[in-house]
Design a protein around this motif. Structure first.
Motif, short mmCIF file in Angstrom:
data_model
loop_
_atom_site.label_atom_id
_atom_site.label_comp_id
_atom_site.label_asym_id
_atom_site.label_seq_id
_atom_site.Cartn_x
_atom_site.Cartn_y
_atom_site.Cartn_z
N THR A 262 -16.11 33.61 -2.24
CA THR A 262 -15.31 33.83 -1.03
C THR A 262 -16.09 33.39 0.20
OG1 THR A 262 -14.10 35.66 -2.02
CG2 THR A 262 -14.17 35.58 0.39
N ALA A 263 -17.37 33.75 0.26
CA ALA A 263 -18.19 33.36 1.40
C ALA A 263 -18.36 31.85 1.49
CB ALA A 263 -19.55 34.04 1.31
N ALA A 264 -18.61 31.21 0.35
CA ALA A 264 -18.79 29.76 0.35
C ALA A 264 -17.52 29.05 0.82
CB ALA A 264 -19.18 29.28 -1.05
N THR A 265 -16.39 29.47 0.31
CA THR A 265 -15.12 28.84 0.67
C THR A 265 -14.78 29.04 2.14
OG1 THR A 265 -14.34 29.23 -1.60
CG2 THR A 265 -12.68 28.66 0.06
N THR A 266 -14.99 30.25 2.63
CA THR A 266 -14.70 30.51 4.04
C THR A 266 -15.59 29.67 4.94
OG1 THR A 266 -14.09 32.79 3.49
CG2 THR A 266 -14.56 32.31 5.80
N THR A 267 -16.84 29.51 4.58
CA THR A 267 -17.75 28.67 5.35
C THR A 267 -17.21 27.25 5.47
OG1 THR A 267 -19.67 29.95 4.60
CG2 THR A 267 -20.10 27.77 5.52
N LEU A 268 -16.80 26.68 4.35
CA LEU A 268 -16.31 25.29 4.36
C LEU A 268 -15.02 25.16 5.16
CD1 LEU A 268 -16.97 24.35 0.62
CD2 LEU A 268 -18.32 23.72 2.63
N VAL A 269 -14.14 26.14 5.03
CA VAL A 269 -12.87 26.07 5.78
C VAL A 269 -13.11 26.13 7.28
CG1 VAL A 269 -10.74 27.34 6.28
CG2 VAL A 269 -11.46 27.00 3.90
N VAL A 270 -13.97 27.04 7.71
CA VAL A 270 -14.24 27.16 9.15
C VAL A 270 -14.87 25.88 9.67
CG1 VAL A 270 -15.62 28.38 10.88
CG2 VAL A 270 -14.44 29.67 9.09
N LEU A 271 -15.78 25.30 8.92
CA LEU A 271 -16.42 24.06 9.38
C LEU A 271 -15.44 22.90 9.38
CD1 LEU A 271 -19.88 24.37 7.59
CD2 LEU A 271 -19.34 24.76 10.00
N ALA A 272 -14.52 22.87 8.44
CA ALA A 272 -13.54 21.78 8.38
C ALA A 272 -12.55 21.84 9.55
CB ALA A 272 -12.77 21.83 7.07
N LEU A 273 -12.38 23.02 10.11
CA LEU A 273 -11.45 23.16 11.24
C LEU A 273 -11.95 22.47 12.50
CD1 LEU A 273 -10.40 26.91 10.84
CD2 LEU A 273 -9.12 24.86 10.19
N GLY A 274 -13.22 22.15 12.52
CA GLY A 274 -13.78 21.53 13.72
C GLY A 274 -13.39 20.08 13.88
#
Length: 274
Positions: A262-274
């Protein structure tokens, strides 16, 4: 946390300390396939080991980023680079975190009492909730990383490393004092409540700051986003952790795997939003 928790020796960090070497071996021996002979299997070693978990994540993240970047530079395209980058951590962790995520999804989705849900999670097969969760997770991770690799290889590589480190940092926080084990045996019971809360949150702040500093060459907005992604990922992992503690009565090895993914996926999603 209640007052009764503080009097339970299984919910308090161990007083005796193991060596840093013992802790590093514990972290790499339990969280990766890297050759590491575990010299101590006790709560003091587990405490240092879970504090060293982000180091294991750093090694996994670097190993994941390298082939992704090489494929991108060789013309493989962002999607192929992202798919390989996502696959490497699964291989380097024996897919234990993914298995834990699937089992936890089956347990949470079963709508059965805690003990029955825990029995479902111990079964070797994967149910429909677990299958759907894994498919969706892979799609999200690959899509997010492909977006980052499209921006630049630096963005993709840094995201892969930060996601892997944050995933293991979430395990450190899940091992903090006051978070009970759901059952007496297994890895969950071995590491549950071993890390002092102050040490866990202090390490979280350090990793968030380090992620921001690592992204400074990409600009101040990228640095702030990296640090924010770590914080957001830990918050998402904490929500899942609390849900599992309420549902199962504590943590298990499967819950740890679910928290990490969950932590890994959330990290990638937040970074992709940039």
């Amino acid at each position: 946390m209640t007052d009764s928790h503080s009097s339970d020796p299984h919910l308090s960090p161990p007083a005796e300390r193991a060596s840093l070497r013992d802790g590093v071996r514990f972290a790499f021996g339990t969280l990766t396939v890297f050759p590491a002979r575990i010299t101590r299997w006790d709560r003091p070693a587990a405490r240092i080991g879970m504090e060293c978990a982000p180091l294991a994540g750093l090694a996994v993240g670097l190993c994941a980023a390298v082939p992704g970047v090489l494929l991108l530079l060789l013309g493989g395209g962002p999607m192929l680079a992202a798919a390989v980058t996502v696959a490497v951590p699964a291989a380097l962790t024996r897919a234990l975190h993914l298995d834990g995520l699937a089992d936890t999804a089956d347990g949470l989705g079963s709508a059965k009492p805690a003990q029955d849900a825990l029995r479902i999670m111990k079964q070797s097969d994967i149910g429909p909730f677990g299958v759907v969760t894994l498919v969706v997770l892979f799609l999200i991770q690959v899509a997010a990383l492909a977006n980052l690799y499209t921006e630049s290889w630096q963005h993709g590589a840094l995201a892969a490393v930060v996601a892997a480190v944050t995933a293991r940092l979430a395990l450190t926080l899940a091992s903090r004092a006051g978070v009970p084990a759901a059952r007496p045996g297994g890895l969950g019971a071995a590491v549950a409540a071993t890390v002092p809360a102050g040490a866990a949150f202090g390490l979280a702040a350090l990793v968030a700051a380090a992620a921001g500093l690592a992204a400074l060459p990409l600009g101040l907005p990228a640095a702030l986003q990296q640090a924010g992604a770590v914080v957001a990922a830990l918050l998402a992992a904490e929500l899942l952790l609390r849900r599992c503690v309420r549902r199962f009565g504590g943590v298990t090895g499967d819950v740890f795997g679910a928290v990490a993914e969950t932590a890994a996926t959330t990290t990638l999603v937040v970074l992709a939003l940039g």
